[in-house]
Design an enzyme around this catalytic site. Structure first.
Site, PDB file in Angstrom:
ATOM      1  N   ASN A  70      58.187  91.902  48.462  1.00 43.33           N
ATOM      2  CA  ASN A  70      57.148  92.060  47.453  1.00 43.33           C
ATOM      3  C   ASN A  70      55.833  92.248  48.201  1.00 43.33           C
ATOM      4  O   ASN A  70      55.288  91.288  48.727  1.00 43.33           O
ATOM      5  CB  ASN A  70      57.105  90.819  46.553  1.00 43.33           C
ATOM      6  N   LYS A 104      53.010  92.875  47.047  1.00 42.09           N
ATOM      7  CA  LYS A 104      51.819  92.458  46.280  1.00 42.09           C
ATOM      8  C   LYS A 104      50.768  93.572  46.372  1.00 42.09           C
ATOM      9  O   LYS A 104      51.135  94.742  46.400  1.00 42.09           O
ATOM     10  CB  LYS A 104      51.326  91.089  46.768  1.00 42.09           C
ATOM     11  N   HIS A 130      56.210  87.270  37.872  1.00 40.96           N
ATOM     12  CA  HIS A 130      55.840  86.607  39.120  1.00 40.96           C
ATOM     13  C   HIS A 130      54.791  85.542  38.812  1.00 40.96           C
ATOM     14  O   HIS A 130      53.955  85.724  37.927  1.00 40.96           O
ATOM     15  CB  HIS A 130      55.279  87.633  40.123  1.00 40.96           C
ATOM     16  N   GLU A 138      52.128  84.770  40.183  1.00 39.10           N
ATOM     17  CA  GLU A 138      50.740  85.245  40.253  1.00 39.10           C
ATOM     18  C   GLU A 138      50.350  85.960  38.961  1.00 39.10           C
ATOM     19  O   GLU A 138      49.208  85.901  38.528  1.00 39.10           O
ATOM     20  CB  GLU A 138      50.563  86.162  41.479  1.00 39.10           C
ATOM     21  N   GLU A 162      61.043  80.772  42.861  1.00 41.87           N
ATOM     22  CA  GLU A 162      59.897  80.700  43.762  1.00 41.87           C
ATOM     23  C   GLU A 162      59.040  79.490  43.411  1.00 41.87           C
ATOM     24  O   GLU A 162      58.195  79.560  42.501  1.00 41.87           O
ATOM     25  CB  GLU A 162      59.034  81.972  43.646  1.00 41.87           C
ATOM     26  N   GLY A 212      53.023  81.717  49.969  1.00 37.09           N
ATOM     27  CA  GLY A 212      51.865  82.038  50.806  1.00 37.09           C
ATOM     28  C   GLY A 212      51.240  80.851  51.496  1.00 37.09           C
ATOM     29  O   GLY A 212      50.142  80.936  52.038  1.00 37.09           O
ATOM     30  N   SER A 215      57.397  81.681  51.374  1.00 31.25           N
ATOM     31  CA  SER A 215      57.293  81.555  52.837  1.00 31.25           C
ATOM     32  C   SER A 215      58.623  81.789  53.568  1.00 31.25           C
ATOM     33  O   SER A 215      58.910  81.111  54.564  1.00 31.25           O
ATOM     34  CB  SER A 215      56.687  80.196  53.225  1.00 31.25           C
TER      35      SER A 215
HETATM   36  P1  13P Z   1      55.297  84.558  50.536  1.00 32.49           P
HETATM   37  O1  13P Z   1      56.590  85.011  51.157  1.00 32.49           O
HETATM   38  O2  13P Z   1      54.092  85.242  51.126  1.00 32.49           O
HETATM   39  O3  13P Z   1      55.189  83.079  50.482  1.00 32.49           O
HETATM   40  O4  13P Z   1      55.327  85.071  49.011  1.00 32.49           O
HETATM   41  C1  13P Z   1      56.426  84.794  48.235  1.00 32.49           C
HETATM   42  C2  13P Z   1      56.338  85.598  47.002  1.00 32.49           C
HETATM   43  O5  13P Z   1      55.509  85.348  46.145  1.00 32.49           O
HETATM   44  C3  13P Z   1      57.271  86.729  46.839  1.00 32.49           C
HETATM   45  O6  13P Z   1      57.240  87.217  45.553  1.00 32.49           O
END
Ligand code: 13P
Length: 250
Positions: free
Chosen positions: A9, A11, A94, A96, A166, A172, A212
């Protein structure tokens, strides 16, 4: 045996030239894998990544879509539009998007239905916040999110849904859930699916872990009983690092 599905992803990262270069490099590095490889790119990179991924084993996904087919929804992109250019997957709900763009379990459910209507495979995200984890309500949260997301889907559609567990506190932050913890949460999600749709459906659903994931922890996570791969954020931005996650079992 469920397949391992490893999705990146990106982002809000990568310009078209960077995206093309990435796919060119990654396709060479992952060409021998039996695992499924997906890159979920920003809308502006989708066409370029699709072109560059032709003839490779890399599949392309979007990171969001609207639930309506068309109409006066300025700035939105529909499932029909994604399908028309050849996109195969779409991330839905997601954390976010739930956190910054007011997505709810209801809009997530509508988007999943719209995705299936357009023959897109949804990658549906669920996961608890740190506060919810500390309150000891992780199981309730992920069970409810799963149930509401899948509400009204046929058994076949549920089998074709990818779920990404997740935990929000692990995204992150460099904090990964232990493989045991992540596997246990994923078992809870699988059990919830079993209770509603039956064991055969639950046994087929791909459930990924995200938060992560790096090349150094991928193997430990993906070799557990119930984790069927990962949804990878930061570590998917580098082709070399992401290829090591895809090739974790080599
Ligand atoms: P990270 O791998 O950067 O922690 O992000 C995970 C994520 O949100 C994947 O959709």
């Amino acid at each position: 045996m469920r397949k391992k599905v490893i999705a990146g992803n990106w982002k809000m990262n990568k310009l078209p030239n960077e995206a093309i270069e990435f796919i060119e490099k990654l396709s060479e590095l992952v060409k021998d894998t039996q695992n499924e490889v997906i890159i979920c790119a920003p809308y502006t990179d989708l066409f370029y990544t699709l072109m560059q991924a032709q003839g490779t084993n890399i599949k392309i996904g979007a990171q969001n879509m609207h639930f309506e087919e068309s109409g006066a929804y300025t700035g939105e992109v529909s499932g029909e539009m994604l399908k028309a250019i050849g996109v195969e997957y779409v991330i839905i709900g997601h954390s976010e998007r739930r956190q910054y763009f007011s997505e709810t379990d209801e809009t997530v459910n509508k988007k999943i239905k719209a995705a299936f209507k357009n023959e897109l495979k949804p990658i549906v995200c669920v996961g608890e916040t740190l506060e919810q984890r500390e309150q000891g309500i992780t199981e309730d949260i992920i069970k409810t999110q799963t149930k509401l997301a899948l509400d009204g889907l046929s058994r076949t559609q549920v089998k074709n849904t990818i779920i990404a567990y997740e935990p929000i506190w692990a995204i992150g932050t460099g904090k990964t859930a232990t493989s045991e913890d992540a596997n246990n949460s994923i078992k809870v999600i699988r059990k919830e699916i079993e209770d509603i749709y039956g064991k055969d459906v639950a046994e087929e659903v791909i459930i990924q872990y995200g938060g992560s994931v790096k090349s150094k922890n991928a193997r430990e996570l993906f070799e557990t009983s119930d984790i069927d791969g990962g949804l990878v954020g930061g570590a998917s931005l580098d082709a070399e690092e992401f290829s090591k996650i895809v090739n974790y079992n080599k």
